[in-house]
Write a protein that holds these residues in place. Structure first.
Motif, PDB file in Angstrom:
ATOM      1  N   ALA A  25      41.714 -26.063  85.521  1.00 50.68           N
ATOM      2  CA  ALA A  25      42.210 -26.479  84.216  1.00 50.68           C
ATOM      3  C   ALA A  25      41.939 -27.967  84.103  1.00 50.68           C
ATOM      4  CB  ALA A  25      43.704 -26.215  84.125  1.00 50.68           C
ATOM      5  N   ARG A  26      41.744 -28.409  82.886  1.00 48.47           N
ATOM      6  CA  ARG A  26      41.559 -29.833  82.691  1.00 48.47           C
ATOM      7  C   ARG A  26      42.810 -30.560  83.167  1.00 48.47           C
ATOM      8  NH1 ARG A  26      39.745 -30.246  76.909  1.00 48.47           N
ATOM      9  NH2 ARG A  26      37.936 -28.987  77.397  1.00 48.47           N
ATOM     10  N   HIS A  27      42.629 -31.744  83.738  1.00 49.45           N
ATOM     11  CA  HIS A  27      43.775 -32.515  84.219  1.00 49.45           C
ATOM     12  C   HIS A  27      44.765 -32.734  83.071  1.00 49.45           C
ATOM     13  CE1 HIS A  27      46.094 -35.362  86.473  1.00 49.45           C
ATOM     14  NE2 HIS A  27      46.007 -36.213  85.479  1.00 49.45           N
ATOM     15  N   LYS A  28      46.014 -32.432  83.344  1.00 50.29           N
ATOM     16  CA  LYS A  28      47.026 -32.619  82.307  1.00 50.29           C
ATOM     17  C   LYS A  28      47.980 -33.723  82.767  1.00 50.29           C
ATOM     18  CE  LYS A  28      46.853 -28.062  80.300  1.00 50.29           C
ATOM     19  NZ  LYS A  28      45.542 -27.774  80.861  1.00 50.29           N
ATOM     20  N   LYS A  29      48.019 -34.759  81.942  1.00 48.21           N
ATOM     21  CA  LYS A  29      48.824 -35.934  82.305  1.00 48.21           C
ATOM     22  C   LYS A  29      50.298 -35.593  82.461  1.00 48.21           C
ATOM     23  CE  LYS A  29      46.661 -40.154  80.618  1.00 48.21           C
ATOM     24  NZ  LYS A  29      46.566 -41.006  79.442  1.00 48.21           N
ATOM     25  N   TRP A  30      50.747 -34.646  81.654  1.00 49.91           N
ATOM     26  CA  TRP A  30      52.176 -34.318  81.646  1.00 49.91           C
ATOM     27  C   TRP A  30      52.588 -33.491  82.873  1.00 49.91           C
ATOM     28  CZ3 TRP A  30      53.044 -29.120  81.776  1.00 49.91           C
ATOM     29  CH2 TRP A  30      52.027 -28.289  81.315  1.00 49.91           C
ATOM     30  N   ALA A  31      51.580 -32.914  83.580  1.00 52.44           N
ATOM     31  CA  ALA A  31      51.898 -31.912  84.614  1.00 52.44           C
ATOM     32  C   ALA A  31      52.767 -32.497  85.750  1.00 52.44           C
ATOM     33  CB  ALA A  31      50.620 -31.307  85.173  1.00 52.44           C
ATOM     34  N   ALA A  32      52.338 -33.614  86.334  1.00 53.57           N
ATOM     35  CA  ALA A  32      53.075 -34.159  87.488  1.00 53.57           C
ATOM     36  C   ALA A  32      54.512 -34.535  87.125  1.00 53.57           C
ATOM     37  CB  ALA A  32      52.316 -35.328  88.093  1.00 53.57           C
ATOM     38  N   PRO A  33      54.720 -35.291  86.025  1.00 53.62           N
ATOM     39  CA  PRO A  33      56.113 -35.601  85.675  1.00 53.62           C
ATOM     40  C   PRO A  33      56.937 -34.362  85.320  1.00 53.62           C
ATOM     41  CG  PRO A  33      54.569 -36.648  84.119  1.00 53.62           C
ATOM     42  CD  PRO A  33      53.754 -36.057  85.214  1.00 53.62           C
ATOM     43  N   TYR A  34      56.300 -33.381  84.706  1.00 53.11           N
ATOM     44  CA  TYR A  34      57.027 -32.155  84.339  1.00 53.11           C
ATOM     45  C   TYR A  34      57.474 -31.408  85.601  1.00 53.11           C
ATOM     46  CZ  TYR A  34      58.210 -27.882  81.816  1.00 53.11           C
ATOM     47  OH  TYR A  34      58.889 -26.805  81.306  1.00 53.11           O
ATOM     48  N   ILE A  35      56.568 -31.327  86.572  1.00 49.69           N
ATOM     49  CA  ILE A  35      56.907 -30.678  87.846  1.00 49.69           C
ATOM     50  C   ILE A  35      58.028 -31.449  88.538  1.00 49.69           C
ATOM     51  CG2 ILE A  35      55.996 -30.248  90.190  1.00 49.69           C
ATOM     52  CD1 ILE A  35      53.297 -29.500  88.770  1.00 49.69           C
ATOM     53  N   ALA A  36      57.908 -32.764  88.542  1.00 45.97           N
ATOM     54  CA  ALA A  36      58.931 -33.605  89.208  1.00 45.97           C
ATOM     55  C   ALA A  36      60.291 -33.455  88.538  1.00 45.97           C
ATOM     56  CB  ALA A  36      58.480 -35.065  89.189  1.00 45.97           C
ATOM     57  N   ALA A  37      60.291 -33.122  87.249  1.00 50.47           N
ATOM     58  CA  ALA A  37      61.553 -33.003  86.501  1.00 50.47           C
ATOM     59  C   ALA A  37      62.233 -31.645  86.696  1.00 50.47           C
ATOM     60  CB  ALA A  37      61.279 -33.235  85.008  1.00 50.47           C
ATOM     61  N   HIS A  38      61.556 -30.709  87.384  1.00 51.53           N
ATOM     62  CA  HIS A  38      62.131 -29.361  87.536  1.00 51.53           C
ATOM     63  C   HIS A  38      62.196 -28.903  89.000  1.00 51.53           C
ATOM     64  CE1 HIS A  38      61.039 -29.451  83.249  1.00 51.53           C
ATOM     65  NE2 HIS A  38      62.142 -28.735  83.132  1.00 51.53           N
TER      66      HIS A  38
END
Ligand code: SAM
Length: 213
Positions: free
Chosen positions: A3-16
């Motif tokens: 998948a194309r790199h998604k900027k939101w992915a790392a912070p979203y994972i860290a938030a859950h």
């Protein structure tokens, strides 16, 4: 699935952190504590964007599901589904199935799904296939006695390779389907994202097998 790199992915994972684990070896198999109910655990390797695990978890609240996915941007999409639908019986792992024996206690898993795993067509990459002799002993270690592996693919060569690999390891075959969508087994089939895209192009092959005692 790239998948194309998604900027939101790392912070979203860290938030859950209550739903996704990024250091599963640290848990030492204490998965029961992460689910509201103590019930059987089914595992999916290569969860992709999560359509399968999200759907099966809805249909089977009496089972706990864990999905492992390598790619951060992809597992973040699975996480979005699971969070949006409040699937308390799903946990996700951002990690590599290579290390599956470090994530679980021996015989902790009651069923393993391999849905449209990457076929790695080049011979020199054969060991990377999730049904290769590198992976089967690891699954053997974490699966409960008689627990099934359920493998689906649209790739005929990968299907044939997997049949041979499982047979060479001594697995017992419970069911082999050459055209899942036109078989009676299809009634309970849960379609994955990949399956949805490719099912009009040809048959879906499925193997259900378990390790000998
Ligand atoms: N199961 C999904 C479906 O059917 O829509 C995704 C299929 S996609 C072709 C295969 C997925 O397996 C990719 O998302 C890839 O990142 C993941 N994958 C491949 N090797 C893996 C590994 N060793 N550990 C965890 N995930 C892996």
């Amino acid at each position: 699935m790239r998948a194309r790199h998604k900027k939101w992915a790392a912070p979203y994972i860290a938030a859950h952190p209550q739903t996704i684990v990024t250091d599963p070896d640290q848990l030492q198999g204490e998965w029961e504590d992460r689910f509201p109910k103590k019930q059987p655990i089914y595992l999916e390797i290569g969860t992709g964007k999560g359509q399968f695990i999200d759907t099966i978890a809805k249909l089977h609240p009496e089972i706990n599901f864990i999905g492992i996915e390598l790619e951060e941007s992809v597992v973040a999409m699975a996480l979005k589904k699971v969070i949006a639908h409040h699937r308390s019986n799903v946990q996700l792992i951002e990690g590599n199935a290579n290390q599956v024996v470090d994530f679980f206690k021996p015989h902790q898993i009651q069923c393993l799904f391999l849905n449209f795993s990457d076929p790695w067509p080049k011979k020199r990459h054969a060991k990377r296939r999730l049904t290769s002799s590198r992976f089967l002993p690891r699954y053997h270690e974490i699966l409960a006695p008689n627990a099934p592996i359920k493998f689906k693919t649209d790739n005929r060569n990968f299907f044939e390779y997997s049949l041979k690999s499982m047979n060479n390891y001594g697995l017992k075959f419970d069911d082999i389907t050459l055209d899942l969508h036109h078989s009676k087994e299809n009634e309970h089939n849960i379609v994955t994202e990949y399956e949805e895209k490719t099912m009009s192009h040809g048959p879906i092959y499925r193997i259900v097998a378990h390790f000998p005692d």
